[in-house]
Design a protein around this motif. Structure first.
Motif, PDB file in Angstrom:
ATOM      1  N   GLY A 157       0.968  -1.180  -0.107  1.00 51.59           N
ATOM      2  CA  GLY A 157       0.114   0.010  -0.159  1.00 51.59           C
ATOM      3  C   GLY A 157       0.763   1.418   0.067  1.00 51.59           C
ATOM      4  N   ILE A 158       0.355   2.405  -0.198  1.00 50.09           N
ATOM      5  CA  ILE A 158       0.972   3.505  -0.271  1.00 50.09           C
ATOM      6  C   ILE A 158       1.863   3.710   1.264  1.00 50.09           C
ATOM      7  CG2 ILE A 158      -0.879   4.973   0.736  1.00 50.09           C
ATOM      8  CD1 ILE A 158       0.243   7.223  -1.165  1.00 50.09           C
ATOM      9  N   SER A 187       9.388   0.789  -1.502  1.00 46.93           N
ATOM     10  CA  SER A 187      10.693   1.400  -2.154  1.00 46.93           C
ATOM     11  C   SER A 187      12.051   0.902  -1.065  1.00 46.93           C
ATOM     12  CB  SER A 187      10.668   3.083  -2.135  1.00 46.93           C
ATOM     13  OG  SER A 187       9.584   3.327  -2.682  1.00 46.93           O
ATOM     14  N   ASP A 190       6.010   3.476 -10.337  1.00 46.30           N
ATOM     15  CA  ASP A 190       5.835   4.846 -10.015  1.00 46.30           C
ATOM     16  C   ASP A 190       6.726   5.806 -10.989  1.00 46.30           C
ATOM     17  OD1 ASP A 190       4.013   4.954  -8.116  1.00 46.30           O
ATOM     18  OD2 ASP A 190       5.103   4.815  -6.494  1.00 46.30           O
ATOM     19  N   ARG A 222       6.274  10.957   6.186  1.00 42.05           N
ATOM     20  CA  ARG A 222       7.029  11.173   5.091  1.00 42.05           C
ATOM     21  C   ARG A 222       6.909  12.254   4.026  1.00 42.05           C
ATOM     22  NH1 ARG A 222       6.452   7.029   0.359  1.00 42.05           N
ATOM     23  NH2 ARG A 222       4.637   8.155   0.094  1.00 42.05           N
ATOM     24  N   ASN A 225       5.957  -5.111   7.877  1.00 42.92           N
ATOM     25  CA  ASN A 225       6.711  -4.181   8.048  1.00 42.92           C
ATOM     26  C   ASN A 225       6.241  -3.067   9.095  1.00 42.92           C
ATOM     27  OD1 ASN A 225       9.147  -2.406   7.385  1.00 42.92           O
ATOM     28  ND2 ASN A 225       8.340  -1.193   5.860  1.00 42.92           N
ATOM     29  N   GLY A 243       7.340  -3.267  12.069  1.00 42.12           N
ATOM     30  CA  GLY A 243       8.353  -3.343  13.112  1.00 42.12           C
ATOM     31  C   GLY A 243       9.509  -2.391  12.650  1.00 42.12           C
TER      32      GLY A 243
HETATM   33  N1  LIG Z   1      10.684  -0.863   9.007  1.00 44.09           N
HETATM   34  C1  LIG Z   1      10.559   0.788   8.979  1.00 44.09           C
HETATM   35  N2  LIG Z   1      10.683   1.566   9.929  1.00 44.09           N
HETATM   36  C2  LIG Z   1      10.475   2.952  10.260  1.00 44.09           C
HETATM   37  N3  LIG Z   1      10.222   3.646   9.015  1.00 44.09           N
HETATM   38  C3  LIG Z   1      10.246   2.698   7.764  1.00 44.09           C
HETATM   39  C4  LIG Z   1      10.252   1.411   7.835  1.00 44.09           C
HETATM   40  N4  LIG Z   1      10.045   1.152   6.566  1.00 44.09           N
HETATM   41  C5  LIG Z   1       9.806   2.018   5.833  1.00 44.09           C
HETATM   42  N5  LIG Z   1       9.886   3.143   6.553  1.00 44.09           N
HETATM   43  C6  LIG Z   1       9.742   4.625   6.251  1.00 44.09           C
HETATM   44  O1  LIG Z   1       8.220   4.830   6.136  1.00 44.09           O
HETATM   45  C7  LIG Z   1       8.132   5.554   4.592  1.00 44.09           C
HETATM   46  C8  LIG Z   1       7.536   4.903   3.504  1.00 44.09           C
HETATM   47  O2  LIG Z   1       8.299   3.791   3.206  1.00 44.09           O
HETATM   48  P1  LIG Z   1       8.489   3.791   1.415  1.00 44.09           P
HETATM   49  O3  LIG Z   1       8.642   5.139   0.845  1.00 44.09           O
HETATM   50  O4  LIG Z   1       9.497   2.574   1.386  1.00 44.09           O
HETATM   51  O5  LIG Z   1       6.988   3.123   1.121  1.00 44.09           O
HETATM   52  P2  LIG Z   1       6.310   2.794  -0.410  1.00 44.09           P
HETATM   53  O6  LIG Z   1       5.510   1.910  -0.055  1.00 44.09           O
HETATM   54  O7  LIG Z   1       7.425   2.561  -1.371  1.00 44.09           O
HETATM   55  O8  LIG Z   1       5.506   4.250  -0.482  1.00 44.09           O
HETATM   56  P3  LIG Z   1       4.860   4.733  -1.933  1.00 44.09           P
HETATM   57  O9  LIG Z   1       3.807   3.939  -2.291  1.00 44.09           O
HETATM   58  O10 LIG Z   1       4.323   6.195  -1.683  1.00 44.09           O
HETATM   59  O11 LIG Z   1       5.899   4.810  -2.905  1.00 44.09           O
HETATM   60  C9  LIG Z   1       9.560   6.065   4.394  1.00 44.09           C
HETATM   61  O12 LIG Z   1       9.851   7.370   5.036  1.00 44.09           O
HETATM   62  C10 LIG Z   1      10.548   5.024   5.020  1.00 44.09           C
HETATM   63  O13 LIG Z   1      11.747   5.443   5.270  1.00 44.09           O
END
Ligand SMILES: Nc1ncnc2c1ncn2[C@@H]1O[C@H](COP(=O)(O)OP(=O)(O)OP(=O)(O)O)[C@@H](O)[C@H]1O
Ligand SMILES: CC(C)(COP(=O)(O)OP(=O)(O)OC[C@H]1O[C@@H](n2cnc3c(N)ncnc32)[C@H](O)[C@@H]1O)[C@@H](O)C(=O)NCCC(=O)NCCS
Length: 231
Positions: free
Chosen positions: A9-10, A15, A32, A146, A177, A179
Motif C-alpha cells: 500500500g502507499i 521502495s 511509479d 514522510r 513491515n 516493526g
Molecule cells: N521498518 C520501518 N521503520 C521505520 N520507518 C520505515 C520502515 N519502513 C519504511 N519506513 C519509512 O516509511 C516511509 C514509507 O516507506 P516507503 O517510501 O518505502 O514506502 P512505499 O510503499 O514505497 O511508498 P509509496 O507507495 O508512496 O511509494 C518512508 O519514509 C520510509 O523511510
C-alpha cells in the motif's frame, strides 16, 4: 524468466524493500517511475490527461502539477477512475518495455515494483507476489511523516487503494513491515531464499537462454531433416 511482483500500500515500505533487492543486484522496474515518465510534458499520457482534466492541472512550465492532480484524484473516486483509465495502457506498456529490455540483457529474475498490482490486474503476470504489509495505524503515521500531510489527506490516499488485508490474502509471500528496519531486513533474507530458488522448466523456457535453446533445436531439427532426405 521469473518476474517477481513487489506490491503493498502507499507508504507500506515497497521502495525500502525494492532498495534491498537492488542492493542484492536484482534489476527492479519501478511502476511509479514509469508513470512519471508517461506523464512528462509532451508524452502521450500527458496529452490524454490534459484533454481529460483540462489546463488547470498544469504548472506555468507546462508540466503536470502533481500535488494538484493528486488532490483531485485522491478525494474523488470518479476522477481517480478516469485517470487510471487514461494512463493504464501507457503504464502497462512502459512496464512491459522495461521488462523486455532487461530480458534482452539476459536477466533471469526481474522484480517489478507495482503499487497497484492487484487493482490493475497485473498480478497474473508475476510469480511469486511479495506483499509489503503494515498495520493501518503505522501506515498512516509513516505516510503523514514522510509526505508532511494532514491525517485527512493521508487517509484519503490509503482509502484509494485495495485494503492491505485483502492484498495479503492474494499474495504468495508477505513481509510484515510494522516493526523496525532490522526486522524488515531479517524477513527480506527469508524472502530472498525463496525468490532465488532454481527456475522451474516453464520459467527457464521463457528466459533468454531458454528461447535461444528452443530456436537452436528447431534449426538443428530442420538441418537434420534436410540432411536425411538427401540420402
Ligand atoms: N521498518 C520501518 N521503520 C521505520 N520507518 C520505515 C520502515 N519502513 C519504511 N519506513 C519509512 O516509511 C516511509 C514509507 O516507506 P516507503 O517510501 O518505502 O514506502 P512505499 O510503499 O514505497 O511508498 P509509496 O507507495 O508512496 O511509494 C518512508 O519514509 C520510509 O523511510
Ligand atoms: C496522482 C499523481 C500525479 C500524484 O503524484 P505524486 O508525485 O504526488 O505521487 P506518486 O506518483 O509518488 O505516487 C505515490 C503513491 O500514490 C499511490 N497512487 C498513485 N496513483 C494512484 C492511483 N491512481 N490510485 C491509488 N493510489 C495511487 C501509489 O501507492 C504511489 O506509490 C501520480 O500518483 C499519478 O500519476 N498517479 C496515476 C498513475 C498511477 O496509477 N501510478 C501508480 C503506478 S501502478
Amino acid at each position: 524468466m521469473r518476474i517477481v511482483g513487489l506490491t503493498g500500500g502507499i507508504a507500506s515500505g515497497k521502495s525500502t524493500v525494492s532498495n534491498l533487492f537492488k542492493a542484492h543486484d536484482f534489476p527492479v522496474v519501478d511502476a511509479d517511475l514509469v508513470a512519471r515518465d508517461v506523464l512528462k510534458k509532451g508524452n502521450t499520457g500527458w496529452k490524454k490527461v490534459v484533454s481529460a482534466f483540462g489546463d488547470d492541472i498544469l504548472q506555468p512550465d507546462g508540466e503536470v502539477d502533481r500535488p494538484k492532480l493528486g488532490q483531485i484524484i485522491f478525494s474523488n473516486p470518479e476522477k481517480r477512475k478516469l485517470l487510471n483509465r487514461v494512463l493504464a495502457p501507457y503504464i502497462w506498456f512502459g512496464i512491459v518495455w522495461e521488462v523486455l529490455k532487461l530480458w534482452m540483457e539476459g536477466f533471469k529474475i526481474i522484480v517489478v515494483d507495482v503499487p497497484l498490482l492487484f487493482e490493475a490486474k497485473m498480478d497474473k503476470w508475476t510469480k511469486p507476489i511479495v506483499l509489503v504489509w503494515v498495520d493501518s495505524e503505522t501506515q498512516l503515521q509513516r505516510l503523514m511523516l514522510r509526505d508532511s500531510t494532514s491525517e485527512d489527506d493521508a487517509q484519503n490516499k490509503i482509502n484509494a487503494q485495495m485494503s492491505l488485508d485483502l492484498k495479503k490474502s492474494k499474495a504468495d509471500l508477505v513481509i510484515d513491515n510494522t516493526g523496525s528496519l532490522k526486522d524488515l531486513r531479517e524477513q527480506f533474507r527469508s524472502i530472498l531464499v525463496i525468490v532465488t530458488k532454481p527456475l522451474t522448466w516453464t520459467e527457464f523456457g521463457f528466459s533468454r537462454r531458454g528461447v535461444a535453446l528452443f530456436l537452436l533445436s528447431i534449426v538443428v531439427g530442420v538441418l537434420m531433416y534436410f540432411q536425411s532426405s538427401l540420402y
